[in-house]
Write an enzyme that holds these catalytic residues in place. Structure first.
Site, PDB file in Angstrom:
ATOM      1  CB  VAL A  64      -1.902 -30.103 -50.907  1.00 60.26           C
ATOM      2  CG1 VAL A  64      -0.474 -29.807 -51.313  1.00 60.26           C
ATOM      3  CG2 VAL A  64      -2.863 -29.145 -51.592  1.00 60.26           C
ATOM      4  CB  CYS A  65      -3.545 -33.371 -55.319  1.00 61.68           C
ATOM      5  SG  CYS A  65      -5.271 -33.762 -54.973  1.00 61.68           S
ATOM      6  N   GLY A  66      -4.640 -31.155 -56.598  1.00 58.50           N
ATOM      7  CA  GLY A  66      -5.489 -30.137 -57.191  1.00 58.50           C
ATOM      8  C   GLY A  66      -6.820 -29.991 -56.483  1.00 58.50           C
ATOM      9  CG  MET A 117      -2.262 -26.731 -54.489  1.00 62.72           C
ATOM     10  SD  MET A 117      -1.804 -25.644 -53.107  1.00 62.72           S
ATOM     11  CE  MET A 117      -1.437 -24.113 -53.971  1.00 62.72           C
TER      12      MET A 117
END
Length: 467
Positions: A427-429, A456
């Site tokens: 997961v990242c932005g 996220m």
């Protein structure tokens, strides 16, 4: 006076061309390596570029001074700082300047101020338009010394030098800058998004007076307190910065007018090149990479963030082969890579991934899931590991309970910290960096890897729990 700012998004580089209408002469300040833009602007405005100036030895991109001079048939003078000693003298320069020296053409006069702190040799360039004033600078080309809302970071040369440079920066800010009047306009070498500062503002210019009044970095404090505040929560710097410093001190190889890598390679040739230690970089969208890609390839989607992430994650000792959606993308992909010193681009896959599949070669896929799917799996799958590859600041602003945090740029060095005994959800932005990180995990033998689409941002928009 003719004035042009050239801005490169992503790396957030600002370079400048100033021309004198009387003499038709011009100067370029802090050029990038893709120099055609300066040549064409000068041609369209009837100008001859006679001077090429560098404010300092840049860390985040390959400077274009040598390239521009060569393209001008050596009919230009490269001018760099005369401070910092042999370690910081750019040997390819024709002239090294110090305070009280000037460069003059027509109504334009350029002066120099030594403003160490970001780097030891750093100079700021003052521009006087003598048709208006001979003794009050109209413009300050501040390089990486002074940004809109920020100052240059002093920690890029390592722990041993950052304290000394931070204190030198304090002197530059509160003593050397005093010589510049409030009305002088500030044009820095970077805008928001650059890693050369901690909190650079989004505007691309300001004035000295406005920065003195409203910039937190210019707010007077006792020196030790100011230094501590400056160094607090400094963002991580990419490892390629050290390489850029060395390249820009010695001078980069000349590219010439023809971009490298604009060569079609058949699927067979690409497959054979993999065996010759050539790295495959897939610049298609994260969704296209997930659907089908060449096994072992690295995903870095084309766009303004490509050069930054190429510098973070790609090795410099490997030739590169590119996968693109459209062959017309190759010029922008190559330009992005050249800006951060990846010169050995061997070509691109002719016919794209369809040609690879049509040749009967193996295909790999990257699983994807929504944030809602991830939320359900966290309750059902106890062995599932959530790997968060965002920055520390993003992590601290809220993350999934139980996730492990490794900045995407550090994943290669810390890959042993990622469990191999269960599925991994990255997961990242938004999913961009997660695609890069997931491709590295697949390349290193992780066989159950998923990119969380929307990252996220989607997780928080869905009101799912963070800690």
């Amino acid at each position: 006076m003719i004035f042009e700012q050239h801005f490169v998004p992503g790396l957030a580089i600002a370079s400048y061309l100033v021309g004198d209408e009387k003499t038709s002469q011009a100067a370029v300040i802090d050029p990038t390596r893709d120099v055609e833009t300066y040549i064409q602007f000068a041609k369209q405005n009837g100008l001859h570029i006679k001077y090429i100036l560098e404010t300092h030895v840049h860390a985040d991109f390959v400077c274009g001074s040598k390239e521009l001079k060569t393209r001008l048939n050596d009919d230009a003078q490269i001018i760099t700082s005369g401070y910092g000693g042999d370690d910081w003298a750019q040997a390819f320069a024709d002239r090294h300047v110090q305070v009280n020296e000037t460069v003059e053409f027509g109504d334009i006069k350029l002066g120099f101020e030594h403003v160490p702190g970001h780097t030891p040799e750093h100079i700021a360039i003052t521009l006087y338009d003598r048709s208006r004033s001979d003794d009050t600078p109209w413009v300050l080309f501040s390089g990486d010394f002074l940004f809109v809302g920020d100052v240059g970071r002093p920690d890029l040369l390592g722990e041993d030098q950052k304290q000394q440079l931070a204190h030198e920066l304090y002197q530059s800010v509160f003593q050397r800058l005093d010589a510049i009047p409030d009305i002088t306009e500030v044009f820095p070498a970077h805008g928001a998004g650059s890693l050369c500062g901690k909190a650079i503002g989004s505007r691309r210019s300001s004035t000295v007076g406005f920065e003195r009044k409203f910039s937190e970095s210019l707010r007077p404090l006792p020196e030790d307190r100011w230094v501590r505040k400056l160094l607090d929560q400094m963002p991580m710097s990419p490892p390629y910065f050290k390489r850029m410093k060395a390249i820009n001190r010695d001078g980069a190889p000349i590219i010439g007018p023809e971009l490298p890598g604009q060569i079609r390679q058949t699927a067979k040739a690409v497959r054979d090149r993999v065996c010759e230690n050539c790295l495959i970089v897939d610049t298609r969208s994260k969704e296209a990479f997930a659907a089908a890609h060449i096994p072992g390839s690295i995903s870095i989607p084309n766009g303004q963030n490509l050069p930054t992430w190429a510098g973070w994650v790609l090795p410099y000792d490997r030739p590169v082969m590119i996968v693109v959606d459209d062959p017309n993308d190759m010029s922008s992909v190559t330009t992005h890579l050249l800006r951060v010193g990846f010169d050995d681009v061997r070509g691109y896959l002719e016919g794209g991934i369809d040609a690879w599949e049509g040749a009967g070669y193996p295909i790999a896929r990257l699983q994807t899931m929504s944030v809602h799917d991830l939320n359900r799996k966290l309750d059902a799958e106890k062995r599932l590991t959530v790997l968060d590859v965002r920055t520390e600041k993003e992590w601290n602003s809220g993350h999934i309970d139980g996730a492990i945090h490794i900045h995407g740029g550090q994943l290669q060095d810390r890959i042993d910290e990622v469990p191999k005994d269960g599925p991994i959800a990255v997961v990242c932005g938004s999913g961009y960096r997660a695609s890069i990180a997931a491709s590295f995990l697949l390349r290193h033998g992780f066989d159950d890897v998923t990119n969380v689409i929307g990252g996220m941002s989607a997780w928080k928009a869905a009101d799912l729990a963070t800690t």
